[in-house]
Motif scaffolding. Structure first.
Motif, PDB file in Angstrom:
ATOM      1  N   PRO A  74      -3.444   9.570 -97.611  1.00  0.00           N
ATOM      2  CA  PRO A  74      -2.463   8.711 -96.941  1.00  0.00           C
ATOM      3  C   PRO A  74      -2.452   8.934 -95.426  1.00  0.00           C
ATOM      4  O   PRO A  74      -2.692  10.043 -94.945  1.00  0.00           O
ATOM      5  CB  PRO A  74      -1.125   9.145 -97.550  1.00  0.00           C
ATOM      6  N   GLN A  78       2.954   8.306 -94.824  1.00  0.00           N
ATOM      7  CA  GLN A  78       2.826   7.286 -95.878  1.00  0.00           C
ATOM      8  C   GLN A  78       2.653   7.856 -97.289  1.00  0.00           C
ATOM      9  O   GLN A  78       2.417   7.108 -98.227  1.00  0.00           O
ATOM     10  CB  GLN A  78       1.642   6.364 -95.562  1.00  0.00           C
ATOM     11  N   LEU A  79       2.791   9.177 -97.446  1.00  0.00           N
ATOM     12  CA  LEU A  79       2.527   9.814 -98.741  1.00  0.00           C
ATOM     13  C   LEU A  79       3.308   9.170 -99.886  1.00  0.00           C
ATOM     14  O   LEU A  79       2.736   8.764-100.894  1.00  0.00           O
ATOM     15  CB  LEU A  79       2.850  11.311 -98.664  1.00  0.00           C
ATOM     16  N   GLU A  81       4.931   6.320-100.023  1.00  0.00           N
ATOM     17  CA  GLU A  81       4.646   4.891-100.176  1.00  0.00           C
ATOM     18  C   GLU A  81       3.306   4.693-100.900  1.00  0.00           C
ATOM     19  O   GLU A  81       3.181   3.824-101.761  1.00  0.00           O
ATOM     20  CB  GLU A  81       4.626   4.203 -98.808  1.00  0.00           C
ATOM     21  N   VAL A  82       2.323   5.516-100.567  1.00  0.00           N
ATOM     22  CA  VAL A  82       1.020   5.427-101.243  1.00  0.00           C
ATOM     23  C   VAL A  82       1.180   5.771-102.722  1.00  0.00           C
ATOM     24  O   VAL A  82       0.656   5.068-103.596  1.00  0.00           O
ATOM     25  CB  VAL A  82      -0.021   6.341-100.564  1.00  0.00           C
ATOM     26  N   GLU A  83       1.931   6.818-103.023  1.00  0.00           N
ATOM     27  CA  GLU A  83       2.146   7.193-104.420  1.00  0.00           C
ATOM     28  C   GLU A  83       2.839   6.063-105.181  1.00  0.00           C
ATOM     29  O   GLU A  83       2.462   5.722-106.303  1.00  0.00           O
ATOM     30  CB  GLU A  83       2.954   8.484-104.507  1.00  0.00           C
ATOM     31  N   ILE A 123      -4.364  -0.872-100.607  1.00  0.00           N
ATOM     32  CA  ILE A 123      -3.872   0.400-100.069  1.00  0.00           C
ATOM     33  C   ILE A 123      -4.491   0.786 -98.733  1.00  0.00           C
ATOM     34  O   ILE A 123      -4.058   1.749 -98.114  1.00  0.00           O
ATOM     35  CB  ILE A 123      -4.048   1.553-101.084  1.00  0.00           C
ATOM     36  N   LEU A 126      -2.428   1.768 -95.768  1.00  0.00           N
ATOM     37  CA  LEU A 126      -1.594   2.965 -95.897  1.00  0.00           C
ATOM     38  C   LEU A 126      -2.390   4.259 -96.038  1.00  0.00           C
ATOM     39  O   LEU A 126      -1.814   5.345 -95.935  1.00  0.00           O
ATOM     40  CB  LEU A 126      -0.684   2.840 -97.127  1.00  0.00           C
ATOM     41  N   ALA A 127      -3.705   4.157 -96.306  1.00  0.00           N
ATOM     42  CA  ALA A 127      -4.475   5.364 -96.615  1.00  0.00           C
ATOM     43  C   ALA A 127      -5.960   5.150 -96.390  1.00  0.00           C
ATOM     44  O   ALA A 127      -6.460   4.030 -96.450  1.00  0.00           O
ATOM     45  CB  ALA A 127      -4.233   5.755 -98.076  1.00  0.00           C
ATOM     46  N   THR A 129      -9.634   5.875 -98.012  1.00  0.00           N
ATOM     47  CA  THR A 129     -10.136   6.094 -99.365  1.00  0.00           C
ATOM     48  C   THR A 129     -11.614   6.430 -99.335  1.00  0.00           C
ATOM     49  O   THR A 129     -12.335   6.050 -98.412  1.00  0.00           O
ATOM     50  CB  THR A 129      -9.931   4.847-100.252  1.00  0.00           C
TER      51      THR A 129
END
Length: 154
Positions: A74, A78-79, A81-83, A123, A126-127, A129
């Motif tokens: 993330p 944003q941890l 929100e990502v979860e 995503i 927000l993150a 990957t």
């Protein structure tokens, strides 16, 4: 060891092989009566040794021909929100919160590369990957060893 005796272990292995086995069949495997097996299963459930009786489905039979593992990092702040977002996307079939550079390692099933891109696009804002496509599952999910730990004195 873990509070499980030989009969409990036989029940766990028998149910892992076929969770639809009848009490009568389990009783024959363990050399007990069906009521005794029923009581043991109840105790295993209460102790959370057994948490579900389930089925396995081949995702390819449902049109999911592509499996991927995604490492997710993330962006700052944003941890959570990502979860939340990962939980809301049904193509994610497993996700672990981990230590290290990445916060999450997730497994997902999709029908095509285009579908994979569509999931990841949800995503990316927000993150970061990193995705690996699974070519083959060499070891499917399995039980850990049900015997005493190696190197233990008994």
């Amino acid at each position: 060891m873990n509070g499980l005796d030989e009969i409990d272990l036989k029940l766990v292995v028998a149910l892992k092989e076929d969770s639809r086995r009848s009490l009568k069949a389990l009783a024959q495997i363990c050399g007990l009566s069906a009521p005794s097996v029923s009581e043991r299963l109840r105790r295993l459930e209460e102790r959370r040794v057994l948490t579900a009786y389930t089925i396995e489905v081949d995702p390819r039979a449902l049109g999911y021909h592509l499996q991927a593992i995604v490492r997710i990092r993330p962006l700052p702040g944003q941890l959570h929100e990502v979860e939340r977002l990962i939980r809301s996307i049904p193509e994610f079939i497993e996700c672990d919160k981990v230590t290290g550079d990445d916060c999450f390692i997730a497994r997902l099933l999709v029908r095509s590369i285009e579908d994979l891109d569509g999931v990841l696009d949800q995503i990316v804002h927000l993150a970061e990957t990193n995705t690996s496509v699974v070519k083959k599952t060499s070891i499917p999910r399995r039980l850990p060893p049900l015997s005493p730990a190696r190197g233990s004195d008994g």
